[in-house]
Design an enzyme around this catalytic site. Structure first.
Site, PDB file in Angstrom:
ATOM      1  N   LYS A  13       8.497  90.509 -62.510  1.00  0.00           N
ATOM      2  CA  LYS A  13       7.452  89.623 -63.068  1.00  0.00           C
ATOM      3  C   LYS A  13       6.081  89.937 -62.484  1.00  0.00           C
ATOM      4  CE  LYS A  13       9.096  85.520 -62.005  1.00  0.00           C
ATOM      5  NZ  LYS A  13      10.404  85.834 -61.417  1.00  0.00           N
ATOM      6  N   ARG A  88       9.476  76.506 -63.076  1.00  0.00           N
ATOM      7  CA  ARG A  88      10.723  76.928 -62.439  1.00  0.00           C
ATOM      8  C   ARG A  88      11.783  75.837 -62.478  1.00  0.00           C
ATOM      9  NH1 ARG A  88       8.838  81.176 -58.707  1.00  0.00           N
ATOM     10  NH2 ARG A  88      10.504  81.987 -57.418  1.00  0.00           N
ATOM     11  N   ARG A 127      11.934  96.175 -51.051  1.00  0.00           N
ATOM     12  CA  ARG A 127      10.525  96.285 -51.464  1.00  0.00           C
ATOM     13  C   ARG A 127       9.541  95.948 -50.344  1.00  0.00           C
ATOM     14  NH1 ARG A 127       9.948  91.139 -55.723  1.00  0.00           N
ATOM     15  NH2 ARG A 127      10.035  89.519 -54.144  1.00  0.00           N
ATOM     16  N   ARG A 172      17.754  82.239 -53.350  1.00  0.00           N
ATOM     17  CA  ARG A 172      16.748  82.209 -54.423  1.00  0.00           C
ATOM     18  C   ARG A 172      17.423  82.414 -55.780  1.00  0.00           C
ATOM     19  NH1 ARG A 172      12.895  86.589 -51.998  1.00  0.00           N
ATOM     20  NH2 ARG A 172      11.778  86.468 -53.965  1.00  0.00           N
TER      21      ARG A 172
HETATM   22  P1  AMP Z   1       8.036  84.016 -55.838  1.00  0.00           P
HETATM   23  O1  AMP Z   1       6.887  84.757 -55.245  1.00  0.00           O
HETATM   24  O2  AMP Z   1       7.767  83.611 -57.274  1.00  0.00           O
HETATM   25  O3  AMP Z   1       9.349  84.718 -55.677  1.00  0.00           O
HETATM   26  O4  AMP Z   1       8.145  82.628 -55.032  1.00  0.00           O
HETATM   27  C1  AMP Z   1       8.464  82.612 -53.648  1.00  0.00           C
HETATM   28  C2  AMP Z   1       8.908  81.216 -53.238  1.00  0.00           C
HETATM   29  O5  AMP Z   1       7.844  80.277 -53.464  1.00  0.00           O
HETATM   30  C3  AMP Z   1      10.088  80.653 -54.024  1.00  0.00           C
HETATM   31  O6  AMP Z   1      11.337  81.103 -53.529  1.00  0.00           O
HETATM   32  C4  AMP Z   1       9.880  79.158 -53.840  1.00  0.00           C
HETATM   33  O7  AMP Z   1      10.271  78.724 -52.544  1.00  0.00           O
HETATM   34  C5  AMP Z   1       8.360  79.018 -53.911  1.00  0.00           C
HETATM   35  N1  AMP Z   1       7.888  78.811 -55.308  1.00  0.00           N
HETATM   36  C6  AMP Z   1       7.143  79.667 -56.059  1.00  0.00           C
HETATM   37  N2  AMP Z   1       6.902  79.148 -57.281  1.00  0.00           N
HETATM   38  C7  AMP Z   1       7.524  77.937 -57.310  1.00  0.00           C
HETATM   39  C8  AMP Z   1       7.667  76.922 -58.298  1.00  0.00           C
HETATM   40  N3  AMP Z   1       7.123  77.057 -59.528  1.00  0.00           N
HETATM   41  N4  AMP Z   1       8.368  75.814 -57.973  1.00  0.00           N
HETATM   42  C9  AMP Z   1       8.919  75.655 -56.751  1.00  0.00           C
HETATM   43  N5  AMP Z   1       8.847  76.571 -55.770  1.00  0.00           N
HETATM   44  C10 AMP Z   1       8.148  77.713 -56.042  1.00  0.00           C
END
Ligand code: AMP
Length: 218
Positions: A13, A88, A127, A172
């Site tokens: 993404k 999410r 990564r 996750r």
């Molecule tokens: P990402 O960079 O999208 O993989 O997000 C890293 C972490 O940030 C996730 O594992 C969540 O803990 C938190 N996070 C990011 N976006 C959201 C969201 N929309 N709702 C809740 N937690 C989020």
């Protein structure tokens, strides 16, 4: 043009959102990046989010919804935005609907990048990114031409995300399968969802995405 990018952690993404940003002149809004900035800045919000992120759980809907709502109001989002990592949960998807109605905005395309769970763990745990220019690399799939030197800017300092270890990745993925996957069904039922094959090469995935949003290209 306003887009939502859906797909599990590690589906690409972030990479594809950056490419869509460049090609279409719209802004990537990554809730993960926003939260990492808060953690880095040492804010109260960052302190609350840090532990949750490191455990692989989800930060509370209220915090995320208000963060995104404020961000969408900023000037640089006027030409359009790409939501990356949001919504999410179902409450976030419903809040997004209400928020867009209130702001007189709408989503043009909901795009889902489809990948296998087994590929995700390998992609994420390998990564890392350049500290200077943010270009992404992978231990196996994308190494710099000269070991330890960034192809993009010549930087020699790299970082891995604290939550990119195997144990947290599995959490996750659990959070994704339980709380985020139903969102695809929600948009599919509205006839708004378009899926692309995320197991293809990065350029192929970009081409698939551009084909879908192409008619709106600015
Ligand atoms: P990402 O960079 O999208 O993989 O997000 C890293 C972490 O940030 C996730 O594992 C969540 O803990 C938190 N996070 C990011 N976006 C959201 C969201 N929309 N709702 C809740 N937690 C989020």
């Amino acid at each position: 043009m306003n887009l939502i990018l859906l797909g599990p952690p590690g589906c690409g993404k972030g990479t594809q959102a950056k490419r869509l940003q460049e090609t279409h002149g719209i802004v990537q809004l990554s809730t993960g990046d926003m939260l990492r900035e808060e953690v880095g800045s040492g804010s109260d919000l960052g302190a609350q989010a840090k532990e949750i992120m490191e455990s692989g759980g989800l930060v509370s809907d209220d915090i995320i919804i208000s963060m995104i709502s404020k961000r969408i109001d900023q000037e640089d989002c006027q030409a359009g935005f790409i939501l990356d990592g949001f919504p999410r949960t179902m409450p976030q998807a419903e809040a997004l609907n209400d928020m867009l109605d209130e702001k007189g905005l709408r989503i043009d395309h909901v795009l889902e990048i489809e990948v296998d769970d087994s590929a995700v763990v390998k992609r994420i745990t390998g990564r890392y990114t350049c500290d200077d220019c943010g270009v992404g690399y992978h231990d196996e799939f994308k190494t710099p031409a000269v070991d330890g030197v960034c192809d993009g800017c010549g930087g020699t300092s790299f970082s891995r995300r604290a939550d990119d270890n195997e144990e947290t990745v599995r959490e996750r993925l659990n959070a994704y399968n339980q709380q985020t996957a139903p969102i695809s069904e929600y948009y599919r039922a509205k006839g708004a969802l378009a899926g692309v094959d995320g197991m293809a090469a990065i350029d192929d995935v970009s081409n698939q995405l551009n084909e879908i949003v192409g008619s709106n290209r600015g």
